[in-house]
Design a protein around this motif. Sequence first.
Motif, PDB file in Angstrom:
ATOM      1  N   GLN A  12      60.988 -60.113 -14.625  1.00 37.59           N
ATOM      2  CA  GLN A  12      60.589 -58.718 -14.842  1.00 37.59           C
ATOM      3  C   GLN A  12      61.140 -57.794 -13.768  1.00 37.59           C
ATOM      4  OE1 GLN A  12      56.324 -58.624 -15.322  1.00 37.59           O
ATOM      5  NE2 GLN A  12      56.373 -60.011 -17.071  1.00 37.59           N
ATOM      6  N   GLU A  13      61.070 -58.252 -12.513  1.00 38.44           N
ATOM      7  CA  GLU A  13      61.568 -57.427 -11.413  1.00 38.44           C
ATOM      8  C   GLU A  13      63.093 -57.317 -11.449  1.00 38.44           C
ATOM      9  OE1 GLU A  13      57.623 -59.065 -10.608  1.00 38.44           O
ATOM     10  OE2 GLU A  13      59.523 -60.098 -10.990  1.00 38.44           O
ATOM     11  N   PHE A  14      63.766 -58.426 -11.792  1.00 37.11           N
ATOM     12  CA  PHE A  14      65.232 -58.430 -11.915  1.00 37.11           C
ATOM     13  C   PHE A  14      65.642 -57.400 -12.974  1.00 37.11           C
ATOM     14  CE2 PHE A  14      68.731 -61.650 -10.952  1.00 37.11           C
ATOM     15  CZ  PHE A  14      69.769 -60.818 -11.327  1.00 37.11           C
ATOM     16  N   ALA A  15      64.970 -57.443 -14.103  1.00 38.92           N
ATOM     17  CA  ALA A  15      65.272 -56.505 -15.186  1.00 38.92           C
ATOM     18  C   ALA A  15      65.011 -55.065 -14.750  1.00 38.92           C
ATOM     19  CB  ALA A  15      64.449 -56.849 -16.417  1.00 38.92           C
ATOM     20  N   ALA A  16      63.909 -54.827 -14.054  1.00 40.11           N
ATOM     21  CA  ALA A  16      63.569 -53.475 -13.613  1.00 40.11           C
ATOM     22  C   ALA A  16      64.630 -52.913 -12.662  1.00 40.11           C
ATOM     23  CB  ALA A  16      62.199 -53.469 -12.942  1.00 40.11           C
ATOM     24  N   LEU A  17      65.196 -53.766 -11.816  1.00 40.89           N
ATOM     25  CA  LEU A  17      66.255 -53.311 -10.906  1.00 40.89           C
ATOM     26  C   LEU A  17      67.423 -52.688 -11.666  1.00 40.89           C
ATOM     27  CD1 LEU A  17      66.453 -56.227  -8.312  1.00 40.89           C
ATOM     28  CD2 LEU A  17      65.915 -53.834  -7.800  1.00 40.89           C
ATOM     29  N   TYR A  18      67.696 -53.206 -12.865  1.00 40.70           N
ATOM     30  CA  TYR A  18      68.828 -52.731 -13.657  1.00 40.70           C
ATOM     31  C   TYR A  18      68.416 -51.868 -14.848  1.00 40.70           C
ATOM     32  CZ  TYR A  18      71.628 -55.652 -10.692  1.00 40.70           C
ATOM     33  OH  TYR A  18      72.251 -56.187  -9.583  1.00 40.70           O
ATOM     34  N   GLY A  19      67.123 -51.574 -14.956  1.00 43.54           N
ATOM     35  CA  GLY A  19      66.655 -50.698 -16.023  1.00 43.54           C
ATOM     36  C   GLY A  19      66.802 -51.283 -17.421  1.00 43.54           C
ATOM     37  N   PHE A  54      70.513 -61.326  -3.615  1.00 44.48           N
ATOM     38  CA  PHE A  54      71.363 -61.784  -4.707  1.00 44.48           C
ATOM     39  C   PHE A  54      71.180 -60.892  -5.929  1.00 44.48           C
ATOM     40  CE2 PHE A  54      71.795 -63.797  -8.776  1.00 44.48           C
ATOM     41  CZ  PHE A  54      73.131 -64.164  -8.744  1.00 44.48           C
ATOM     42  N   ALA A  55      69.934 -60.611  -6.284  1.00 48.04           N
ATOM     43  CA  ALA A  55      69.649 -59.809  -7.479  1.00 48.04           C
ATOM     44  C   ALA A  55      70.299 -58.430  -7.375  1.00 48.04           C
ATOM     45  CB  ALA A  55      68.148 -59.680  -7.696  1.00 48.04           C
ATOM     46  N   HIS A  69      68.699 -49.674  -9.607  1.00 44.46           N
ATOM     47  CA  HIS A  69      67.878 -48.495  -9.386  1.00 44.46           C
ATOM     48  C   HIS A  69      67.241 -48.635  -8.001  1.00 44.46           C
ATOM     49  CE1 HIS A  69      68.369 -47.049 -13.446  1.00 44.46           C
ATOM     50  NE2 HIS A  69      68.036 -48.241 -13.916  1.00 44.46           N
ATOM     51  N   MET A  70      67.712 -47.854  -7.044  1.00 50.27           N
ATOM     52  CA  MET A  70      67.244 -47.962  -5.656  1.00 50.27           C
ATOM     53  C   MET A  70      65.747 -47.709  -5.531  1.00 50.27           C
ATOM     54  SD  MET A  70      69.509 -49.177  -3.749  1.00 50.27           S
ATOM     55  CE  MET A  70      68.695 -48.933  -2.181  1.00 50.27           C
ATOM     56  N   ARG A  71      65.202 -46.821  -6.338  1.00 50.02           N
ATOM     57  CA  ARG A  71      63.753 -46.553  -6.256  1.00 50.02           C
ATOM     58  C   ARG A  71      62.954 -47.792  -6.664  1.00 50.02           C
ATOM     59  NH1 ARG A  71      62.891 -40.284  -8.105  1.00 50.02           N
ATOM     60  NH2 ARG A  71      64.186 -39.446  -6.437  1.00 50.02           N
ATOM     61  N   VAL A  72      63.472 -48.539  -7.628  1.00 52.06           N
ATOM     62  CA  VAL A  72      62.797 -49.777  -8.039  1.00 52.06           C
ATOM     63  C   VAL A  72      62.861 -50.781  -6.894  1.00 52.06           C
ATOM     64  CG1 VAL A  72      62.851 -51.731  -9.637  1.00 52.06           C
ATOM     65  CG2 VAL A  72      63.219 -49.415 -10.494  1.00 52.06           C
ATOM     66  N   LYS A  73      64.022 -50.901  -6.271  1.00 50.58           N
ATOM     67  CA  LYS A  73      64.152 -51.826  -5.129  1.00 50.58           C
ATOM     68  C   LYS A  73      63.172 -51.428  -4.020  1.00 50.58           C
ATOM     69  CE  LYS A  73      67.301 -53.661  -1.672  1.00 50.58           C
ATOM     70  NZ  LYS A  73      68.642 -53.650  -1.090  1.00 50.58           N
ATOM     71  N   LEU A  76      59.662 -52.410  -5.025  1.00 51.38           N
ATOM     72  CA  LEU A  76      59.456 -53.858  -4.937  1.00 51.38           C
ATOM     73  C   LEU A  76      59.275 -54.298  -3.491  1.00 51.38           C
ATOM     74  CD1 LEU A  76      62.051 -55.086  -7.590  1.00 51.38           C
ATOM     75  CD2 LEU A  76      59.550 -55.088  -7.814  1.00 51.38           C
ATOM     76  N   ILE A  77      60.066 -53.739  -2.600  1.00 52.41           N
ATOM     77  CA  ILE A  77      59.942 -54.075  -1.175  1.00 52.41           C
ATOM     78  C   ILE A  77      58.594 -53.615  -0.651  1.00 52.41           C
ATOM     79  CG2 ILE A  77      60.833 -53.493   1.121  1.00 52.41           C
ATOM     80  CD1 ILE A  77      63.667 -53.634  -0.148  1.00 52.41           C
ATOM     81  N   ALA A  78      58.174 -52.408  -1.008  1.00 54.16           N
ATOM     82  CA  ALA A  78      56.869 -51.894  -0.562  1.00 54.16           C
ATOM     83  C   ALA A  78      55.739 -52.774  -1.079  1.00 54.16           C
ATOM     84  CB  ALA A  78      56.680 -50.445  -1.018  1.00 54.16           C
ATOM     85  N   GLU A  79      55.837 -53.214  -2.349  1.00 54.52           N
ATOM     86  CA  GLU A  79      54.792 -54.067  -2.932  1.00 54.52           C
ATOM     87  C   GLU A  79      54.731 -55.425  -2.231  1.00 54.52           C
ATOM     88  OE1 GLU A  79      55.806 -54.341  -7.078  1.00 54.52           O
ATOM     89  OE2 GLU A  79      55.034 -52.328  -7.524  1.00 54.52           O
TER      90      GLU A  79
END
Length: 189
Positions: A12-19, A54-55, A69-73, A76-79
């Motif tokens: 899910q997170e991998f997919a979110a990084l790329y929208g 890697f992702a 998407h940098m905002r997603v990254k 994810l880091i904040a979470e």
Amino acid sequence: MTASKPWLVGHQEFAALYGVEAKRVAKWLSPSLATLDPATAIVVSGVRYWPMGFACRYGNTTPRFKQIHMRVKERLIAEQGEGWEADSRDQLPPIVGQQEIIELFHLPSQGNLATAIATGRFPEADWLLSGSRLWLLDTVIKAVPALRESARSLPWEPDETVAEALRTGTYDGPGSVILTRGRHARKGP
């Protein structure tokens, strides 16, 4: 949680990084498309997880460039909290999910672990990714004295053979392989 914790992503997170939808990551892994090598991921409790580094680089390696998407990254880091960005699975410390923990302690059922988690007796998960809790093996091992103190009947004695296999990357017990699901699972060999 600890600073030695690398940032990770699940489907899910991998997919979110790329929208894209999470199903798209499965397509990238499929033999017909094969733009994402399954060997780049670790398998924990039968599910693939990738190092964040890697992702984020994956989009540069595909025939058609994919921008993250940098905002997603950043989200994810904040979470995930304090940590670091690993680039390959070889850089990751031993990570366990519920299946590995059940095997590590030879628990009679998943219910024993679920109860320990629900009542707050088990340590807080280091990650919550794609709906699954994951722990550093060290987090679980450090919690053994507290688990023993709070136990009514379970000994919470880690099996050192299982722990060593998890540390050395040779673990082949429950959760170590991806289980085929859906229509492909029904097909015979």
